[in-house]
Scaffold this motif. Structure first.
Motif, mmCIF file in Angstrom:
data_model
loop_
_atom_site.group_PDB
_atom_site.id
_atom_site.type_symbol
_atom_site.label_atom_id
_atom_site.label_comp_id
_atom_site.label_asym_id
_atom_site.label_seq_id
_atom_site.Cartn_x
_atom_site.Cartn_y
_atom_site.Cartn_z
ATOM 1 N N GLN A 47 -5.830 10.193 -9.827
ATOM 2 C CA GLN A 47 -5.496 11.460 -10.579
ATOM 3 C C GLN A 47 -4.576 12.241 -9.825
ATOM 4 O O GLN A 47 -3.853 12.975 -10.251
ATOM 5 N N ILE A 48 -4.715 12.496 -8.289
ATOM 6 C CA ILE A 48 -3.827 13.126 -7.468
ATOM 7 C C ILE A 48 -2.206 12.620 -7.595
ATOM 8 O O ILE A 48 -1.402 13.571 -7.581
ATOM 9 N N ALA A 49 -2.064 11.117 -7.782
ATOM 10 C CA ALA A 49 -0.704 10.729 -7.844
ATOM 11 C C ALA A 49 -0.228 11.247 -9.154
ATOM 12 O O ALA A 49 0.975 11.704 -9.198
ATOM 13 N N THR A 50 -0.861 11.289 -10.301
ATOM 14 C CA THR A 50 -0.525 11.718 -11.555
ATOM 15 C C THR A 50 -0.279 13.390 -11.383
ATOM 16 O O THR A 50 1.127 13.777 -11.989
ATOM 17 N N GLN A 51 -1.041 13.799 -10.694
ATOM 18 C CA GLN A 51 -0.694 15.413 -10.798
ATOM 19 C C GLN A 51 0.312 15.693 -9.881
ATOM 20 O O GLN A 51 0.996 16.964 -10.291
ATOM 21 N N THR A 52 0.703 15.045 -8.817
ATOM 22 C CA THR A 52 1.837 15.721 -7.811
ATOM 23 C C THR A 52 2.791 14.728 -8.128
ATOM 24 O O THR A 52 3.860 15.107 -7.329
ATOM 25 N N GLY A 53 3.091 13.619 -8.851
ATOM 26 C CA GLY A 53 4.195 12.739 -8.809
ATOM 27 C C GLY A 53 4.241 11.845 -7.777
ATOM 28 O O GLY A 53 5.429 11.408 -7.418
ATOM 29 N N GLY A 54 3.161 11.671 -7.251
ATOM 30 C CA GLY A 54 3.354 10.722 -6.026
ATOM 31 C C GLY A 54 2.803 9.248 -6.349
ATOM 32 O O GLY A 54 2.723 8.951 -7.710
ATOM 33 N N SER A 55 2.832 8.512 -5.392
ATOM 34 C CA SER A 55 2.504 7.014 -5.626
ATOM 35 C C SER A 55 1.200 6.788 -4.572
ATOM 36 O O SER A 55 1.047 6.898 -3.728
ATOM 37 N N ALA A 56 0.419 5.947 -5.513
ATOM 38 C CA ALA A 56 -1.170 5.592 -4.775
ATOM 39 C C ALA A 56 -1.066 4.370 -4.583
ATOM 40 O O ALA A 56 -0.624 3.413 -5.234
ATOM 41 N N PHE A 57 -1.840 3.967 -3.231
ATOM 42 C CA PHE A 57 -2.071 2.725 -2.862
ATOM 43 C C PHE A 57 -3.294 2.353 -1.996
ATOM 44 O O PHE A 57 -3.882 3.531 -1.408
ATOM 45 N N PRO A 58 -4.001 1.300 -1.984
ATOM 46 C CA PRO A 58 -5.088 1.061 -1.156
ATOM 47 C C PRO A 58 -4.524 0.822 0.211
ATOM 48 O O PRO A 58 -3.657 0.170 0.692
ATOM 49 N N LEU A 59 -5.476 1.511 1.068
ATOM 50 C CA LEU A 59 -5.294 1.323 2.764
ATOM 51 C C LEU A 59 -6.070 0.114 3.145
ATOM 52 O O LEU A 59 -6.030 -0.570 4.080
ATOM 53 N N ASP A 60 -7.240 0.283 2.521
ATOM 54 C CA ASP A 60 -8.578 -0.781 2.855
ATOM 55 C C ASP A 60 -9.380 -0.930 1.597
ATOM 56 O O ASP A 60 -10.227 -0.231 1.366
ATOM 57 N N LEU A 61 -9.137 -2.079 0.978
ATOM 58 C CA LEU A 61 -9.976 -2.225 -0.456
ATOM 59 C C LEU A 61 -11.238 -2.633 -0.004
ATOM 60 O O LEU A 61 -12.200 -2.295 -0.863
ATOM 61 N N GLU A 62 -11.676 -3.133 1.114
ATOM 62 C CA GLU A 62 -12.941 -3.560 1.383
ATOM 63 C C GLU A 62 -13.703 -2.299 1.557
ATOM 64 O O GLU A 62 -15.091 -2.093 1.202
ATOM 65 N N ARG A 63 -13.117 -1.383 2.323
ATOM 66 C CA ARG A 63 -13.947 -0.073 2.564
ATOM 67 C C ARG A 63 -13.554 1.048 1.293
ATOM 68 O O ARG A 63 -13.998 2.191 1.625
ATOM 69 N N ASP A 64 -12.677 0.747 0.585
ATOM 70 C CA ASP A 64 -12.247 1.565 -0.592
ATOM 71 C C ASP A 64 -11.661 2.848 -0.024
ATOM 72 O O ASP A 64 -11.704 3.898 -0.442
ATOM 73 N N TYR A 65 -10.715 2.772 0.827
ATOM 74 C CA TYR A 65 -9.814 3.857 1.478
ATOM 75 C C TYR A 65 -8.413 3.712 0.558
ATOM 76 O O TYR A 65 -7.964 2.574 0.568
ATOM 77 N N TRP A 66 -8.013 4.864 0.168
ATOM 78 C CA TRP A 66 -6.695 4.911 -0.497
ATOM 79 C C TRP A 66 -5.840 6.156 -0.229
ATOM 80 O O TRP A 66 -6.276 7.054 0.492
ATOM 81 N N ARG A 67 -4.560 6.019 -0.437
ATOM 82 C CA ARG A 67 -3.758 6.879 0.125
ATOM 83 C C ARG A 67 -2.583 7.272 -1.172
ATOM 84 O O ARG A 67 -2.328 6.334 -1.905
ATOM 85 N N VAL A 68 -2.169 8.308 -0.934
ATOM 86 C CA VAL A 68 -1.431 8.958 -2.011
ATOM 87 C C VAL A 68 -0.024 9.624 -1.289
ATOM 88 O O VAL A 68 -0.300 10.352 -0.343
ATOM 89 N N HIS A 69 1.141 8.968 -1.407
ATOM 90 C CA HIS A 69 2.403 9.617 -0.857
ATOM 91 C C HIS A 69 3.185 10.578 -1.965
ATOM 92 O O HIS A 69 3.357 10.050 -3.086
ATOM 93 N N ALA A 70 2.873 11.927 -1.644
ATOM 94 C CA ALA A 70 3.457 12.833 -2.878
ATOM 95 C C ALA A 70 4.704 13.397 -2.179
ATOM 96 O O ALA A 70 5.235 12.904 -1.168
ATOM 97 N N PRO A 71 5.363 14.310 -3.148
ATOM 98 C CA PRO A 71 6.558 14.575 -2.962
ATOM 99 C C PRO A 71 6.841 15.556 -1.829
ATOM 100 O O PRO A 71 5.541 16.230 -1.097
ATOM 101 N N GLU A 72 7.748 15.832 -0.887
ATOM 102 C CA GLU A 72 8.089 16.732 0.379
ATOM 103 C C GLU A 72 7.085 16.391 1.585
ATOM 104 O O GLU A 72 6.888 17.039 2.203
ATOM 105 N N GLY A 73 7.079 14.787 1.617
ATOM 106 C CA GLY A 73 6.267 14.571 2.878
ATOM 107 C C GLY A 73 4.797 14.669 2.792
ATOM 108 O O GLY A 73 4.241 14.670 3.790
ATOM 109 N N VAL A 74 4.163 15.218 1.667
ATOM 110 C CA VAL A 74 2.653 15.446 1.408
ATOM 111 C C VAL A 74 1.943 14.093 1.396
ATOM 112 O O VAL A 74 2.516 13.286 0.810
#
Length: 436
Positions: A47-74
């Motif tokens: 959801q946040i990746a779509t709204q910000t134009g960023g990219s989403a990827f898992p950090l730890d699938l087992e624990r269900d941790y995710w990260r989004v890199h958004a524009p301008e270093g956010v």
């Protein structure tokens, strides 16, 4: 007084903004790193990746941790929402981080963190929490420096107790990589020198870079008006006052440039004059050892150690010397000049004078002019195999010496083409044969 609070960020469905991001928003600072506790991390990240134009990827699938890199270093991090958010906050390090923000602007604050924010006070949630993860002792020094907060007296007492327990082996040392990240967050701040002193005050410097403490109380004389330890801190302060964007390897090199002086200290029995011969070379070795211990990247270690090893080089007095200076130390420039200037400005003792400072500035100007004139090394005029044929050499160290001699001659403008290069090498080889 805090700034006016920025607009609320876009909240993922059912999410809480927690920890440092909530703290910064309440302080009127727009966060760059958002920590979210959400019912469904993968969907929230999408959801946040779509709204910000960023990219989403898992950090730890087992624990269900995710990260989004958004524009301008956010950056946005997502973890599963705990069953009880308040209980989760009560397990955190400091009250100002034990905060959670709802999408309606409401705040969960079970420990009085908002009062501490207003008072600019860093207070532990509990002594048990600090001991549960001793890295939080370093975080206390880091937050006190980067937030500009005062440590609550009970918290400071407990941080010192944790440092003592670590030194005694009663608590396990955090992983070197985790300590490094706290140090880098501290070193990245404009007031990093004060942060290093805070580590010392809390008993943590001895657990981190004890070699730096060896300079405490060691008087230098000459240009210097501070002891070796204080001089290193002042040099770091001088660097950041001139270059707030200085790289981490440059910051490390400036702080550690005299780290080997205590181990090379000697006093002439007749004159009483102090000397530190070889402290630059030994300092490079110690810097490499210390930064390796903290698991810095090898390129950063090599650069910082190289700067420490070269910081005593004399500045050139002529344009030709400046070209040679640049050629021999190109990979360290312009950072080397930054270390040298910070070193000199941190000294400024009674032996310093306007004339000596002017001469130093001229030397730096010569180097910068030579570097601007020749930002890259000239292309080789002859290949290694051509040099071997010309001089009748077998593969070995002599070939490398010839290659380096020719490269320097080209950099100095003494040879300009292949014909001149051959003549230079034949003359060079004749001098080498005669022992010149």
């Amino acid at each position: 007084m805090f700034r006016r609070r920025p607009p609320l960020p876009t909240f993922p469905t059912g999410g809480f903004l927690v920890g440092g991001a909530a703290r910064d928003w309440l302080r009127g600072v727009s966060p760059k790193d958002f920590d979210w506790a959400v019912p469904q991390p993968a969907q929230a990240a999408a959801q946040i990746a779509t709204q910000t134009g960023g990219s989403a990827f898992p950090l730890d699938l087992e624990r269900d941790y995710w990260r989004v890199h958004a524009p301008e270093g956010v950056q946005h991090d997502f973890v599963p929402l705990p069953e009880n958010v308040t209980d989760d906050l009560l397990r955190r390090d400091f009250t100002v981080n034990a905060l959670a923000l709802r999408s309606d602007g409401g705040v969960l604050d079970p420990t009085g963190g908002q009062r501490d924010l207003k008072a600019r006070r860093l207070r532990m949630v509990s002594a048990q929490n600090l001991r549960a993860d001793p890295l939080r002792a370093w975080r206390a020094a880091r937050f006190a420096t980067t937030l500009g907060f005062q440590l609550d007296p009970d918290t400071e007492k407990e941080v010192r107790a944790v440092a003592g327990a670590l030194a005694a082996g009663d608590l396990p040392m955090p992983a070197a990589e985790r300590i490094r990240e706290e140090l880098h967050a501290l070193l990245g701040h404009p007031d990093a020198a004060r942060g290093i002193q805070r580590l010392e005050d809390l008993g943590l410097l001895a657990l981190t870079i004890p070699e730096l403490r060896e300079g405490q109380g060691l008087v230098q004389g000459g240009f210097h008006h501070l002891d070796v330890y204080e001089h290193g801190l002042e040099a770091l302060h001088q660097l950041l006052a001139r270059d707030p964007e200085a790289s981490l390897p440059l910051r490390w090199a400036t702080l550690l440039h005299d780290v080997a002086k205590p181990r090379t200290h000697a006093v002439d029995p007749e004159t009483g004059r102090r000397s530190f011969h070889g402290h630059d070379k030994l300092g490079a070795e110690l810097t490499a050892q210390m930064l390796s211990r903290l698991r810095l990247p090898s390129d950063d270690i090599r650069h910082a150690a190289g700067l420490v090893g070269a910081h005593m080089i004399h500045l050139p007095a002529t344009e030709k010397e400046a070209r040679r200076f640049v050629h021999r130390r190109r990979e360290l420039l312009p950072d080397l000049l930054q270390v040298m200037l910070a070193d000199r400005e941190a000294a400024r003792g009674p032996s310093s004078s306007p004339a000596s400072r002017h001469a130093y500035a001229l030397g730096m100007e010569r180097v910068l002019a030579a570097l601007e004139e020749q930002p890259q090394a000239p292309a080789p005029l002859l290949s290694g195999s051509e040099i071997m044929v010309l001089l009748g050499l077998e593969a070995g160290p002599k070939v490398g010496q010839a290659v380096r001699a020719l490269a320097e001659a080209a950099a100095l403008g003494e040879v300009a083409d292949a014909e001149e290069a051959r003549a230079f090498l034949l003359d060079w080889a004749g001098g080498e044969a005669c022992g010149l």
